[in-house]
Every structure is written in structure tokens, then in C-alpha cells.
Design an enzyme around this catalytic site. Sequence first.
Site, PDB file in Angstrom:
ATOM      1  CG  ASP A   1       6.027  -2.049  11.041  1.00 21.34           C
ATOM      2  OD1 ASP A   1       6.759  -3.051  10.978  1.00 21.34           O
ATOM      3  OD2 ASP A   1       6.024  -1.266  12.010  1.00 21.34           O
TER       4      ASP A   1
ATOM      5  NE  ARG B   1       9.573  -2.466   6.592  1.00 23.32           N
ATOM      6  CZ  ARG B   1       9.214  -2.639   7.857  1.00 23.32           C
ATOM      7  NH1 ARG B   1       8.054  -3.159   8.149  1.00 23.32           N
ATOM      8  NH2 ARG B   1      10.018  -2.259   8.838  1.00 23.32           N
TER       9      ARG B   1
ATOM     10  NE  ARG C   1       8.648   2.109   9.161  1.00 22.35           N
ATOM     11  CZ  ARG C   1       9.390   1.363   9.962  1.00 22.35           C
ATOM     12  NH1 ARG C   1       8.860   0.412  10.649  1.00 22.35           N
ATOM     13  NH2 ARG C   1      10.670   1.608  10.078  1.00 22.35           N
TER      14      ARG C   1
ATOM     15  CG  ASP D   1       5.496  -4.343  14.731  1.00 21.45           C
ATOM     16  OD1 ASP D   1       6.380  -4.795  13.978  1.00 21.45           O
ATOM     17  OD2 ASP D   1       5.435  -3.139  15.066  1.00 21.45           O
TER      18      ASP D   1
END
Length: 164
Positions: A104, A90, A101, A106
Site C-alpha cells: 500500500d 496488488r 494487502r 499512500d
Amino acid sequence: MHIPTRAYIALGSNLTSGLGDPRSHIQAALDALARLDRSHLRAASTIIETDPIGPQDQPRYLNAVVAIDTTLEPRDLLDRLLEIERSRGRDRTREQRWGPRTLDLDLLLYGDLQIQEPGLIVPHPRLAERLFVLAPLEELAPDLVVPGLGQTVGQLAARRRSAL
Ligand code: ROI
């Protein structure tokens, strides 16, 4: 040593790269999270397939949520997450907002802390809007009251489902 904090992390992937397909990116992230220093992986949701939110001209996503107990500070934990993202290719500087993507990660929740710093907002600001986060989070913690929202994850998920 202080007392560990329960944190929740969302995983998402919808892109195949030279390193592998979305399932391999999610699996690599789960492995990396299981090895994270000063942390214990406590639970992982099922991996669900979801329609893209945002631009529709991108592949479907795989999403999951994990619970960890950690003594890493929030900023250090965030740095570890960004490092794991980079390990799957990434490059946040070379991608479109809300585009596809490879991986990811989070930081959704960090105990009952509310944090508003550049690059680090906890609880995650779009948590309550996103069923691809709420559904797997609900598997792990339906009765958790989201700091600042005063509603449980189960209530937020039900509200989101009825809004669809
Ligand atoms: N849509 C889904 N279904 N899952 C995601 O993880 C996801 N991540 C994103 C955007 C582009 C907002 N859409 C998503 O970053």
C-alpha cells in the site's frame, strides 16, 4: 524545469504473495521510489511493525514513510505509486476495504498543497488518526505543519499517543 516539491509517501504491507513477504514488498517499493523519474529520494524512516488498524483478523503490518523531492505533478506521482503497487501483485479491484494487502503506497503530503479530487485527497484524510503513519513521519519531519490542520506532525503524534 520548475522547483521540486517535497512529498511524503507512506508504505505498508502485511501479506506474503508469490513475489515475496512484506519486508521484500517494502524493500522493492523503496528501490522503486529511489529510481522514480523526476524525483530524488531524500529520506526513509525506519521500518516499524504495527498492529492492524481495522479488522483484527489479519497479520501485523510493516510500515514506513519516505520523503522525496519531485517535479512530478501530484496526479502523475499517484499514478507512479499505483504502478509500483501493481508491480508487487496488488489488485485494488479484488480486495476488501481495510483488508490485508501486499503493498500500500499512500501519498500523504505534497508540499503545502491541499487537493480534493476523486481518488486524490492530500493531505491524506486519515493521516492524523494513524500512528502507523504519524510515527515514521515524525522521524523525518517532526516540525512540519500539516496543511489544513495547523498542527505539526509531532503535535499530532503526541495527541494520538495520548488518545490511545
Ligand atoms: N494497519 C496498520 N497497522 N498499517 C497499515 O498500513 C494499515 N493499512 C490499512 C488498514 C487496513 C487501514 N490498516 C492498517 O489500509
